[in-house]
Write a protein that holds these residues in place. Structure first.
Motif, PDB file in Angstrom:
ATOM      1  N   VAL A   1      -0.176   3.095  -3.381  1.00 35.20           N
ATOM      2  CA  VAL A   1      -1.313   4.003  -3.150  1.00 35.20           C
ATOM      3  C   VAL A   1      -0.783   5.322  -2.585  1.00 35.20           C
ATOM      4  O   VAL A   1      -0.009   5.334  -1.626  1.00 35.20           O
ATOM      5  CB  VAL A   1      -2.307   3.359  -2.156  1.00 35.20           C
ATOM      6  CG1 VAL A   1      -3.483   4.296  -1.878  1.00 35.20           C
ATOM      7  CG2 VAL A   1      -2.798   2.011  -2.677  1.00 35.20           C
TER       8      VAL A   1
ATOM      9  N   GLN B   1       0.832  -1.198   0.000  1.00 31.11           N
ATOM     10  CA  GLN B   1       0.000   0.000   0.000  1.00 31.11           C
ATOM     11  C   GLN B   1       0.871   1.254   0.000  1.00 31.11           C
ATOM     12  O   GLN B   1       0.585   2.219  -0.727  1.00 31.11           O
ATOM     13  CB  GLN B   1      -0.921  -0.001   1.222  1.00 31.11           C
ATOM     14  CG  GLN B   1      -1.928   1.141   1.224  1.00 31.11           C
ATOM     15  CD  GLN B   1      -2.895   1.044   2.384  1.00 31.11           C
ATOM     16  OE1 GLN B   1      -2.638   0.360   3.368  1.00 31.11           O
ATOM     17  NE2 GLN B   1      -4.027   1.707   2.274  1.00 31.11           N
TER      18      GLN B   1
ATOM     19  N   ALA C   1      -7.110   3.798  -3.368  1.00 26.30           N
ATOM     20  CA  ALA C   1      -7.296   2.954  -2.184  1.00 26.30           C
ATOM     21  C   ALA C   1      -8.440   1.962  -2.356  1.00 26.30           C
ATOM     22  O   ALA C   1      -8.354   0.813  -1.905  1.00 26.30           O
ATOM     23  CB  ALA C   1      -7.545   3.834  -0.957  1.00 26.30           C
TER      24      ALA C   1
END
Length: 404
Positions: A259, A255, A265
């Motif tokens: 992101v 992540q 997300a």
């Protein structure tokens, strides 16, 4: 019985590895701990490819290495049986089903919606509970036969349950090994029980140095060249090399690397939800992310780069460390440490049997007591009736779709 047959690079041996691990990749639900149970049932109990002790040694090694432990165990089995091509065949067979499914999901199969409340998925979690329970009972009988080793297993389980952090798992296993080295006495094993890796120490050291160089150089190459594929490879290789304690730990690393620059997300979370319903390794999440990331790459190429990248450190590490492990474990002093480490593996499985396996399958799953009853029946089917795990998985999925 030999821990590993003599090295063979025959086409038949490599093909057999691929098909055996392909079947495991299609039927192994429930996460890395459940995978170890499936592997044990297929490779140790059914096929006799390894002794219980050799399998426990390989599991112990892969638990203290960074990376996806269950995939590394499969790679190690492939390496021991058929060399480098065997490692690739075992990894490819185990990863291919979930990797293709996650790639397809990235291309639009998200229309299936939220699978979190599906009855068949609850049934698969119940099957995983039965498989892990069988693995714990079988390994405990062999690896914790006396009070000192059972005590070590209990200590490791308690430590992991009280401190549920990813870094605690390898630390607890190292503690068990240290206490075993100091307090346990264990007979030196026969040579047939050792893990005789078809890799020299020099080659192993070279692989470990290459792994380190790869982690240091890839980010620089990606930054200098500006190539999207090198950047993607760098992100996934770094994540795969820094994970201790199971595949779920890779999620925050990925992540942070993806992101919001390459992925929003909501898309990231949707893929995470879908991979929970897949068989095989959680690291196949990379196939989805590589295809879905906004890199300008062809989705198939992006999925391939991401999938190879996240598993590459695991393969290099298990091949690089295994020749040293095989030698160390034959030393009398190291045997005591290994006895403690193996007891710690049992403790690790005991802790995982409760959380996340039991809590996910029964406490937080649909069906309540019905789910627990189904788990007990599945355990009896595996232990007493000796039904193959894939048949129990399918039956639990079917019952779950109807009753959970």
């Amino acid at each position: 019985m030999n821990a590993a047959p003599p090295k063979s690079n025959s086409t038949n041996s490599v093909a057999e590895l691929f098909w055996v691990f392909l079947r495991l990749g299609l039927s192994s639900f429930g996460g890395p701990v459940a995978h170890l149970g499936y592997f044990r049932a297929e490779l140790v109990t059914r096929r006799g490819w390894m002794t219980e002790a050799a399998y426990a040694d390989l599991v112990a090694l892969c638990q203290v290495l960074p990376g996806p432990a269950s995939s590394q165990v499969g790679m190690g089995v492939g390496l021991l049986r058929a060399g480098g091509w065997g490692l690739i065949a075992a990894w490819l067979g185990f990863t291919l089903p979930s990797g293709l499914l996650m790639f397809a999901f990235a291309l639009g199969l998200g229309r299936l919606g939220d699978l979190g409340g599906a009855g068949w998925l609850a049934g698969l979690k119940v099957a995983a509970l039965a498989v892990v329970a069988q693995a714990v009972s079988g390994m405990a009988r062999n690896l914790t036969p006396d009070a000192p080793r059972l005590t070590l297993a209990g200590m490791v389980a308690a430590l992991i349950l009280v401190f549920p952090y990813s870094w605690v798992q390898p630390l607890a296993l190292l503690m068990a090994g240290g206490l075993g080295w100091r307090w346990l006495s264990a007979p030196e094993p026969a040579m047939s029980d050792s893990l005789n890796a078809p890799v020299s120490r020099r080659a192993g050291a070279a692989l470990l140095l290459f792994t380190l160089a790869l982690l240091l150089i890839l980010p620089l190459l990606a930054a200098v060249s500006g190539r999207a594929d090198l950047h993607l490879l760098s992100v996934f290789t770094r994540a795969g090399a820094l994970v201790f304690g199971g595949g779920h730990v890779v999620l925050p690393l990925l992540q942070a690397g993806l992101v919001p620059d390459l992925l929003d997300a909501s898309t990231f979370v949707a893929g995470y939800g879908a991979v929970q319903a897949m068989p095989g390794p959680l690291f196949s999440f990379a196939s989805y992310l590589g295809a879905a990331a906004s890199t300008g790459l062809n989705p198939g190429y992006g999925a391939l780069v991401a999938t190879v990248g996240i598993f590459l450190p695991a393969a290099l590490l298990v091949a690089g460390v295994l020749p040293f492990w095989s030698s160390l474990r034959l030393r009398p002093g190291f045997q005591s440490a290994l006895a403690g480490l193996n007891a710690g593996v049992v403790g690790l499985l005991i802790a995982a049997l409760y959380t996340p396996v039991f809590t996910s399958a029964v406490q937080s799953g649909a069906g309540g007591n019905t789910g627990l009853a189904l788990a007990l029946i599945a355990y009896v089917a595996l232990s007493a009736w000796k039904l193959p795990p894939w048949a129990v998985v399918l039956a639990c999925a079917g019952v779950g779709a109807l009753a959970l």
